[in-house]
Structure formats: structure tokens, C-alpha cells
Design an enzyme around this catalytic site. Structure first.
Site, PDB file in Angstrom:
ATOM      1  CE  LYS A  31      40.726 -62.087  77.892  1.00 62.87           C
ATOM      2  NZ  LYS A  31      42.042 -62.179  77.402  1.00 62.87           N
ATOM      3  NE  ARG A 100      43.044 -63.590  81.627  1.00 65.45           N
ATOM      4  CZ  ARG A 100      41.619 -64.104  82.038  1.00 65.45           C
ATOM      5  NH1 ARG A 100      41.460 -63.683  83.196  1.00 65.45           N
ATOM      6  NH2 ARG A 100      40.891 -64.691  81.188  1.00 65.45           N
ATOM      7  N   GLY A 109      45.304 -61.296  66.727  1.00 63.92           N
ATOM      8  CA  GLY A 109      46.411 -60.614  66.681  1.00 63.92           C
ATOM      9  C   GLY A 109      46.998 -59.993  67.936  1.00 63.92           C
ATOM     10  CG  MET A 111      51.201 -60.628  74.050  1.00 64.86           C
ATOM     11  SD  MET A 111      52.131 -59.872  75.316  1.00 64.86           S
ATOM     12  CE  MET A 111      50.958 -60.489  76.601  1.00 64.86           C
ATOM     13  NE  ARG A 344      34.224 -64.523  74.574  1.00 67.74           N
ATOM     14  CZ  ARG A 344      35.273 -64.852  73.915  1.00 67.74           C
ATOM     15  NH1 ARG A 344      36.039 -63.840  74.030  1.00 67.74           N
ATOM     16  NH2 ARG A 344      35.738 -66.001  73.870  1.00 67.74           N
ATOM     17  CG  HIS A 460      39.607 -62.200  41.934  1.00 69.93           C
ATOM     18  ND1 HIS A 460      39.128 -63.119  41.194  1.00 69.93           N
ATOM     19  CD2 HIS A 460      39.711 -61.054  41.406  1.00 69.93           C
ATOM     20  CE1 HIS A 460      38.747 -62.683  40.263  1.00 69.93           C
ATOM     21  NE2 HIS A 460      38.890 -61.396  40.035  1.00 69.93           N
ATOM     22  NE  ARG A 585      17.103 -53.048  36.943  1.00 65.92           N
ATOM     23  CZ  ARG A 585      16.791 -53.892  37.984  1.00 65.92           C
ATOM     24  NH1 ARG A 585      16.057 -54.871  37.953  1.00 65.92           N
ATOM     25  NH2 ARG A 585      17.567 -53.804  38.891  1.00 65.92           N
ATOM     26  CD  GLU A 773      20.183 -43.052  37.533  1.00 66.06           C
ATOM     27  OE1 GLU A 773      20.744 -44.428  37.824  1.00 66.06           O
ATOM     28  OE2 GLU A 773      19.310 -42.985  36.754  1.00 66.06           O
ATOM     29  CB  SER A 792      13.519 -43.527  43.337  1.00 65.26           C
ATOM     30  OG  SER A 792      14.166 -44.829  43.600  1.00 65.26           O
ATOM     31  N   GLY A 794      19.036 -43.829  42.949  1.00 65.88           N
ATOM     32  CA  GLY A 794      19.578 -45.043  42.345  1.00 65.88           C
ATOM     33  C   GLY A 794      21.097 -44.934  42.809  1.00 65.88           C
ATOM     34  CG  ASP A 797      23.981 -45.660  37.313  1.00 66.08           C
ATOM     35  OD1 ASP A 797      25.076 -46.136  36.974  1.00 66.08           O
ATOM     36  OD2 ASP A 797      22.802 -46.017  36.647  1.00 66.08           O
ATOM     37  CB  CYS A 860      15.418 -48.213  43.182  1.00 65.52           C
ATOM     38  SG  CYS A 860      15.985 -46.963  42.094  1.00 65.52           S
ATOM     39  CE1 TYR A 880      10.980 -46.773  46.588  1.00 70.22           C
ATOM     40  CE2 TYR A 880       9.567 -44.776  47.268  1.00 70.22           C
ATOM     41  CZ  TYR A 880      10.092 -45.710  46.645  1.00 70.22           C
ATOM     42  OH  TYR A 880      10.353 -45.194  45.236  1.00 70.22           O
TER      43      TYR A 880
END
Ligand code: ADP
Ligand code: MG
Ligand code: MG
Length: 908
Positions: A31, A100, A109, A111, A344, A460, A585, A773, A792, A794, A797, A860, A880
């Protein structure tokens, strides 16, 4: 120099608005930096000064303000008083100010702003005389006591609200404008009595004391519970501190020729150019957004006050050209004079972000790199979800929190059991709960979408739904959910029973009764190729996406591959721009009635002959799968991962089988095969299969298994080559922990490849690499690279093993608590944990390349499609990323953004 902290001989804690600029957000907060920028642009900003975040830091560390701060404030205050020709709180002609808060990132949160500081029993009459408006003076004073009482002294705001309502009620009105000067004077007395009663002290009459208390309260608010929680979740460092702005008051509550408003330089929801905003006459501060009276459209201001309106339009243009972006603005008009109180770079929707970025390029304000920098993969992902096409009569019955995007329609169910049962019989269901817990997991999986009446973005329901990519609206508090009686009630009393249809929009949190038609995303149609890149739909959205995607492709260094196991996914991946398959896979190739039988034979075989028979019946099936895949990805690399999951996953369920065997025994009709199978199941049963017999370990203990897979790959490739095609398979060994494992498997693979090359006469150039992995693999990557043509990572895992989390278990159990406590800002399965897992990736990449400079490096895990993670993989030099087909556009865009990103950008 702009952006750099000025170096002063003695640390300077207070800056006049004329001294700062927009690049000093670290020091002056957002600000304050922007107030200074506007001041220096010559815009009408009421004079004032900013106390730096450094002062706040000292205050928070030591519990008291820096020694020189008081003096500095006095100096700036004296200068301000001289400029304005009146003193703070001066009895006959008071200078009033607002205090301010304003941190680098705006956050909830902190002021609330306190207006009209400097008013007191003495100066309120002076203000009345000066302004010739007694009502205004008392209205300003009652606002001060109310705001100060609430935000600085911590009095429950309801108490003031109730007193205000009572005063209006006594007057027989609902409009605060009907309260007279005398009413307001009485209200001030009531408010002051509330302050005394609640705090045990009088409302402070000394203006400087008011100012100092308000400043300290801003400092303190940095450590309020809500602010801390928000920072943890948004990963905003705790030590930034907030700045405090002290700004000369201007008054929108001086009568009909005054007012206060908010404006946007273009429409933040669509990006369309034009005049957007709200204005409220005879009002102050937050009145305009608080909904106390009906506001006017900004365009109506032209009729009311042409001069101010024209000036505002010119200023908005100036700001947009200057910031080269959509700006939002807060302004006040005092007796026909326009004042700018804030600006802003404004928030916007995903669609607006793409459109505005491209519009600004066309206007010559920014270049394509900058445009690309301003859109995100997260926004692109939002644009790819199907959307509801609400018609005029579809009104939402509730607004919840947009927890996980998507448009879901289904029959309402109230428990997990019914969700599973109904979905098995082909129904689409929406699981409605007050809140969810781990017991609801199966129902959540079965449902199209999840709707709760409690809980926020880290509840949750929200966390698990996002993890599953499932639509979720949570915290729809207007809904009364009665799971016991299987119904919920809307705010206007409509009752929805189990089986009734609802529609929920996870992108904006809306809940509709009945079935709302779902529209496919035009952006997806564009990627699918069914909508032309030049198609002028949705205000140029597709064209904008196309231009920015093309630019990203031109800029990025990372290639983007797909995780795809079959021709259908591979084809989609190609349409979406995949440059190969990073993870195929092979486990699904062992499923299905016929194949399962052969796998059973393989597992049961206790001699070479039986084993070879089983393997040779699997070989042609595997080969057929690869032929299809190589065809889809002709000319592009296809990384095939050899069998990874534990064997027992291919065997019948232990309980079912035990029952079958027991029954057969009871009938005195034992089945020899079932008995052997049961023994095998017992033998292979593992307490912790994730860490058991899987990956490379399978290849080493089941002779011929990996050899068969490699043979299928090689024969399929040879066949395609002979047919004139260009297959490019790569073989990937999973779960390697030490180079010895890899060397053993590698020898076997090379032998098979040589055999196939010899027998077909085709020159096969198939790379052999490994997944990294396991932590041990990452740590010994330098050795492992001796036997690998590529790595690669993983990261799924690797995250599980580095943290010691079982993903399937923990996401649904304690992750919610972890997120709420701020231990993570985001699940490490969603975004790569840079400091832990990421550090291993980085070191392994370096060590691998040190051994073998041409080592190819990819990733991957699902992180390959996550925006933040893509930036990380770019930074550590991978070649990649590979992700699910649907995430490919996101990865392409973010890889482009990562490549152009310059150091020091603070887009958040
Ligand atoms: P927020 O951070 O919540 O936007 P602000 O500090 O911008 O809080 O203050 C909220 C509103 O209070 C502003 O939009 C403006 O209308 C009003 N306000 C703040 N300072 C002043 C001032 N000096 N004069 C008049 N109005 C002010
Ligand atoms: Mg504001
Ligand atoms: Mg794995």
C-alpha cells in the site's frame, strides 16, 4: 536506485509519500509503495508518510519501537502539519489522519484501517465549525470511537453495531443518513461508555496518543492468529513485518457532493476494457463494500460529478499505462475534489488473465515474455475444467468455498456406504456431509463430487478431493445438513432428500438444485483439435491461450512427455503436445482374465519349464500392446517401465481364496490349484508391500520376467522398423537402490536385445535407464549412472520414502492436521518438497552427470504436471518432465514461464 533499499547513514524508519516508490514493497509494504508511486506520478494523493517494515521488525523482536522512531514520526508529523496548515487534533481546526496497515503481500487478519484519528471532545466542535457541517463532525467522531475501540482497544465490534442499530431503530429508520447531528452526538457518548466499560479506560483524548496506540496495534496485528495461519499456508515468511501508513484524511461523508468508491481499470472477471466500479455518496471508508446502502455503478458518477469523473478516467488510464496492467483503485471525492487513496495491480479470473495479457501485448504495453509471466498453469488448469452453463433461472441455493474445481452433477447421498452402492449400480452421486473424515474415503472415491457445510480450504474434504482431482465445494454454511434423516435444508427452506439431484461448481463454490447443463471447456476443445486456434469464442479466450502456449513452446528448454499406458492416452497426449512418453507402466498388461491366469502360472511355477511356458504365452500379448503404443508415438521416445508392483496384486484376494479352499475341503473336494495358489498368496503376503518384493527385485528373483518384457519391446520395435516406422523405446528399471541391481538386470536386457537384433537383422538402439525413487539411489546416483543411460526421477515414491509417508494412508488421515498447523503449505505429493526431496533430486542429477555428461534426466512422478515443481525441475537442469495427458498443457506453459523467469520477480 529503484528496487534497492536506500542506504542511510542512520537507519531511516519513516518515509514521506514523496520519498518512496512502487519497487520498495519490502520496505514500505504494497500500500505504502503504491501511494508513493501515485504521489510521484503527480496524482492527487492526500499527503502522508509510511513507517517501514523494519520498524515493525524491531518492535516485534524487542517488544518496543526503535529508539529513533518517535522522533522521526514527530518530524514527519510537523512537516505534514506545516503543509496542511493545521495541527493534529487542533481544537479549532483539526488535522485528521488515517492509520492503515500494509504488508508486502496483502493478507487477512491484519489490523483494519482506523479513520479520523485526531478527533476528540475538543476538536469535534472545531471540525463542525470548520466544515460548517455539524452532522459530519459527529459522524466522523462516532466512526473513530467505533473503529478505534474495536481494532486498537479490542472491544467486541458487535457492541457498537448493536448500539448503532438501536439508535436507528429509535429513529424508525434503517438508514444511517437519517441520524441527525444530535443523534450522532448521543451515539458518541454511548460508544465512549462502551469503551470505558469494556476496557476500564476512557477513550484517549490526546491525538498523539491515539496515533501511537494505533501504530502499535498495527505492528501487533502482524502476529495475530489469523495472519500467522495465512502466512504459514501461503508460505509467506514470518519475518517480513508490516508497514504502517499515516495519511491525511479526506472526507467522503461531507454531503451529497462527496462520496467514496472503488474502481477497476478493466473488468476483472472478463478482462473487457471499460469502466467498472461502485460509488457511494456521502460515505466514508469501507461503507462502499460493506453493503450498508445500495451503491451506484461507477458510470453513474458521470451524471453526478462530471469533473471528478473525467479526472478519474484520465487517472485510471495513467495508472494502467504506468503499471502496464489492470489496476484496482480506491478513491474518495470531497466536495467535488477527487482523491486517490489506494491502487495496486488487481486480482482477476483465469480467463481475464489470459485475455488481458494478450490485449496488453497488442496495445504495445508489454512483450510476450511479460505476458507469459503473468499467466499461470493453475489458471490454465482452471480453464480446462468443464463448466456449468447456468441459465437465467438457475440460481445457486448456497455459496460454499471453491475447494477443488470441476462441475459435478449427481444424486445426493449422505453416507459413504450409499455412495458406493449407488455408484456401483451406475448412478452419479454427490456425497453431502457436514464434514468428512477418513471413514468417508470410499464414498468420496465413488462420488462425482463432494459437498460439505463445514470446513475451509484445508478441511479433510478439500484436501482429499484435490488429491483425487475430484470436484469439491466445502463450507457451504447456509446448508443445514441432517445426515441422520438423509436430507439438507437450504437457507430459504427448501428441503433436499437423498436421491434428489444437485449440481456443484468447484471453481466458484456454487451449489444448484437440479441438473445444470455442463459445457465442455473451449480450451480443451482447442487442445483436442476440435476448435481452431483462431476461433473467436469467449471474448478471444482461445486465441489468447493459443498465442501464449505457442510462445511458451518457443521459449522452454524442458521437454514435456506423458505418462500413458495405452494407445488412447498416448494419442490424447500427442494432441496435447506431448513429446513422447516418459512413463509407460506395464502392469495393466498383466491384468484381464486371460493374462491373470498366465501370471498365476508364472508365480506358481516351480521349475524352469513351467515358468518358460507361462512367459512365452505372455510375450505375444505384451508385444501387441507395445506395437500399438509405438504406433501412436511414432518418432517419439517411449519409456517403458518394467514390472513394478508386488506380485500379490495379481493374485486372488486372500480372504476369498481361503473361503473357497475351506469350503472345498468341507465338501471333501479339494482343488489342487487353489491350494497351491493359497500357499503362494501366503508366501507372498507382505506386511508392507510398498517396501517389499517389487520393482527390480522382481526382475532379480523371477528368472526370465524382465527378459520377456524386454524381448516384447525389442520384437515390437524391430517389427515396426521393418515396416518402415520409427519406434523409439527406452527401457526403465524401477526401484533400484544400488548399482549392482542395475548391472545384473542390464546384463540380461543387453543379452536379449542382442538376440533380437541378431534374429531380426534390425539394428536396435534401445536405451536402458533407471528410476531414481529411493533415497539410496539418489545418494549413490554417481555410481548408478555407470550402468544407466538415463535417470527418471520417480518423485511419488521418492517422496514417500524420504518422508516415510505411505501416501495412500496419510493423505486421508493426518495431512489435514499438518496443513492446518502449517507444517506444510501444500502436500509434498502435490508440489515437490524442494528442501528435502528436491535436494536429493538436485544432487543426484549433478552426481549422475558428473559420471556421465550425456545422461538424460527426466521426472515421471505426478509433480511433472505441477506448476511450482516444473519450475524446480527446470532450475535443476532436467531434460524433461512427464505427466498425465491432461496436465501436459500446464507443464508446457510452466516450462515456458520457468525459462523466461527473471530473478527477483515477486508475483504471488
Ligand atoms: P484496506 O487495506 O482494507 O483496503 P485501507 O487502508 O485501504 O484498508 O482503508 C480502507 C478504506 O478507508 C479506503 O478504501 C478509504 O476509503 C478509507 N480511507 C483510508 N484512508 C483514508 C483517508 N486518509 N481519507 C479518507 N478515506 C480513507
Ligand atoms: Mg484499501
Ligand atoms: Mg515408483
Amino acid at each position: 536506485m529503484r528496487g534497492e533499499r536506500p542506504v542511510a547513514a542512520k537507519q531511516k524508519f519513516v518515509y514521506s509519500f514523496t520519498e518512496g516508490n512502487k519497487d520498495l514493497k519490502d520496505l514500505l509494504g504494497g500500500k505504502g509503495a503504491n501511494l508513493a508511486e501515485m504521489t510521484n506520478l503527480g496524482l492527487p494523493v492526500p499527503p502522508g508518510f509510511t513507517i517501514t517494515t523494519d520498524a515493525c521488525k524491531v518492535f516485534l523482536q524487542t517488544g518496543t519501537e526503535p529508539g529513533s522512531l518517535n522522533e522521526e514520526i514527530t518530524g514527519h508529523l510537523v512537516a505534514l502539519e506545516a503543509q496542511m496548515g493545521k495541527r493534529l487534533g487542533q481544537a479549532d481546526n483539526p488535522l485528521l489522519v488515517s492509520v492503515r496497515s500494509g504488508a508486502k503481500f496483502s493478507m487477512p487478519g491484519m489490523m483494519d484501517t482506523v479513520l479520523n484519528i485526531g478527533l476528540s471532545d475538543a476538536s469535534v466542535t472545531g471540525l463542525a465549525a470548520q466544515s460548517g457541517n455539524e452532522r459530519f463532525a459527529w459522524d466522523s467522531y462516532r466512526r473513530l470511537v467505533q473503529m478505534f475501540g474495536k481494532t486498537v482497544l479490542g472491544v467486541d465490534g458487535e457492541l457498537f453495531e448493536e448500539a448503532l442499530d438501536e439508535a436507528k431503530h429509535a429513529k424508525g429508520t434503517a438508514d444511517d443518513l437519517d441520524l441527525t447531528a444530535a443523534d450522532l452526538e448521543a451515539l458518541v457518548a454511548t460508544f465512549k461508555a462502551i469503551v470505558l466499560r469494556e476496557t476500564g479506560r476512557d477513550f484517549p483524548q490526546d491525538p498523539r496518543e491515539q496515533l501511537d496506540l494505533a501504530i502499535h496495534a498495527v505492528f501487533h496485528s502482524w502476529n495475530g492468529d489469523r495472519a500467522r495461519l495465512y502466512r504459514r499456508q501461503e508460505r509467506i515468511p514470518n519475518d517480513l513485518g508490516t508497514a504502517v501508513n499515516v495519511c491525511t484524511m479526506v472526507f467522503g461523508n461531507l454531503g451529497e457532493d462527496s462520496g467514496t468508491g472503488v474502481a477497476f481499470t478493466r473488468d476483472p472477471s472478463t478482462g473487457a476494457q471499460g469502466v467498472y466500479g461502485d460509488y457511494l455518496q456521502n460515505a466514508q471508508g469501507e461503507d462502499v463494500v460493506a453493503g450498508i446502502r445500495n451503491t451506484l455503478q461507477l458510470a453513474d458518477l458521470e451524471q453526478l460529478d462530471k469533473k471528478s469523473y473525467d479526472e478519474l478516467m484520465t487517472i485510471m488510464q495513467t495508472l494502467e499505462n504506468h503499471y502496464r496492467d489492470l489496476c484496482d483503485i480506491e478513491f474518495t471525492i470531497e466536495r467535488g475534489k477527487l482523491w486517490m487513496l489506494q491502487t495496486r495491480v488487481g486480482k482477476r479470473t483465469a480467463a481475464a488473465a489470459f485475455r488481458i495479457a494478450v490485449q496488453l501485448v497488442d496495445q504495445g504495453l508489454i512483450d510476450l515474455d511479460e505476458a507469459l509471466h503473468r499467466v499461470t498453469g493453475g489458471q490454465l488448469a482452471q480453464l480446462m475444467f468443464p463448466r456449468f452453463a447456468p441459465t437465467a433461472e438457475t440460481k445457486p441455493v448456497a455459496y460454499g468455498i471453491a475447494a477443488s474445481p470441476g462441475a459435478a452433477v449427481g444424486k445426493v447421498v449422505f453416507d459413504s456406504y450409499t455412495a458406493v452402492k449407488w455408484s456401483r449400480s451406475g448412478e452419479q452421486v454427490i456425497l453431502v456431509r457436514r464434514e468428512t473424515n477418513p471413514d468417508d474415503l470410499e464414498g468420496m472415491i465413488a462420488a462425482e463430487g463432494i459437498l460439505t457445510s463445514r470446513g475451509g480450504k484445508t478441511s479433510h474434504a478439500a484436501v482429499v478431493a484435490r488429491g483425487m482431482g475430484k470436484t469439491c465445494v466445502c463450507g457451504a454454511e447456509e446448508l443445514e445438513v441432517d445426515t441422520k434423516n438423509r436430507k439438507f435444508t437450504t437457507a430459504d427452506g427448501q428441503v433436499v432428500h437423498e436421491g434428489d439431484v444437485v449440481s456443484i461448481d468447484g471453481a466458484n463454490g456454487r451449489v444448484y438444485l437440479g441438473e445444470v447443463p455442463v459445457l465442455p471447456s473451449p480450451v480443451v476443445e482447442y487442445f483436442e483439435g476440435t476448435l481452431h486456434a483462431g476461433a473467436d469464442v469467449q471474448g478471444g479466450l482461445v486465441q489468447a491461450v493459443h498465442r501464449l502456449m505457442s510462445h511458451a513452446d518457443g521459449r522452454r528448454r524442458l521437454a514435456v512427455r506423458a505418462n500413458a499406458d495405452n494407445a488412447e492416452d498416448a494419442n490424447r497426449a500427442r494432441r496435447y503436445g506431448a513429446q513422447g512418453i516418459g512413463l509407460c507402466r506395464t502392469e495393466h498388461m498383466f491384468l484381464g482374465e486371460e493374462r491373470r491366469k498366465e501370471v498365476e502360472h508364472l508365480i506358481l511355477a516351480d521349475n524352469d519349464k513351467d515358468r518358460e511356458t507361462a512367459l512365452s504365452s505372455l510375450l505375444p500379448l505384451q508385444k501387441g500392446d507395445f506395437l500399438e503404443l509405438f504406433q501412436s508415438m511414432d518418432g517419439l521416445p517411449v519409456t517403458v517401465r518394467l514390472l513394478d508392483p508386488p506380485l500379490h496384486e495379481f493374485l486372488p484376494d486372500i480372504t476369498e481364496l481361503s473361503v473357497r479352499v475351506a469350503l472345498a475341503e468341507a465338501r471333501k473336494d479339494p482343488n489342487e490349484n487353489d491350494l497351491r495358489l493359497l500357499q503362494a498368496v501366503h508366501r507372498l503376503h507382505e506386511a508392507n508391500p510398498m517396501l517389499g518384493l517389487r520393482g527390480v527385485r522382481l526382475g532379480l528373483v523371477i528368472p526370465g520376467l524382465f527378459g520377456m518384457q524386454v524381448r516384447a519391446i525389442a520384437e515390437a520395435a524391430a517389427e515396426r522398423k521393418l515396416a518402415g516406422a520409427d519406434p523409439r523405446p527406452e527401457v526403465m528399471i524401477p526401484l533400484v537402490g544400488t548399482v549392482q541391481e542395475l548391472e545384473l538386470v542390464r546384463d540380461e536386457c543387453e543379452r536379449v536385445l542382442a538376440e533380437v537384433a541378431a534374429s531380426t537383422g534390425v539394428n536396435l538402439d534401445i536405451k536402458l535407464g533407471t528410476m531414481i525413487e529411493l533415497p539410496r539411489a539418489a545418494v549413490t546416483a554417481g555410481q548408478i549412472a555407470e550402468a544407466a543411460d538415463f535417470f527418471s526421477f520417480g518423485t511419488n515414491d521418492l517422496t514417500q520414502t524420504v518422508w516415510g509417508f505411505s501416501r495412500d494412508d496419510v493423505e486421508a488421515s493426518f495431512f489435514t492436521a499438518y496443513l492446518e498447523k502449517g507444517i506444510f503449505g501444500v502436500s509434498p505429493f502435490e508440489t515437490i518438497d524442494r528442501d528435502g526431496v528436491g535436494a536429493l533430486v538436485k544432487n543426484a542429477a549433478q552426481a549422475g552427470r558428473a559420471t556421465r555428461p550425456d545422461l538424460k534426466l527426466g521426472v515421471c512422478g505426478e509433480h511433472g504436471g505441477d506448476p511450482d515443481s516444473v519450475h524446480f525441475f527446470h532450475e535443476v537442469g532436467l531434460d524433461y518432465v512427464s505427466c498425465s495427458p491432461f496436465r501436459i498443457p500446464v507443464a508446457r506453459l510452466e516450462a515456458g514461464r520457468a525459462a523466461i523467469e527473471t530473478a527477483g520477480s515477486d508475483s504471488r
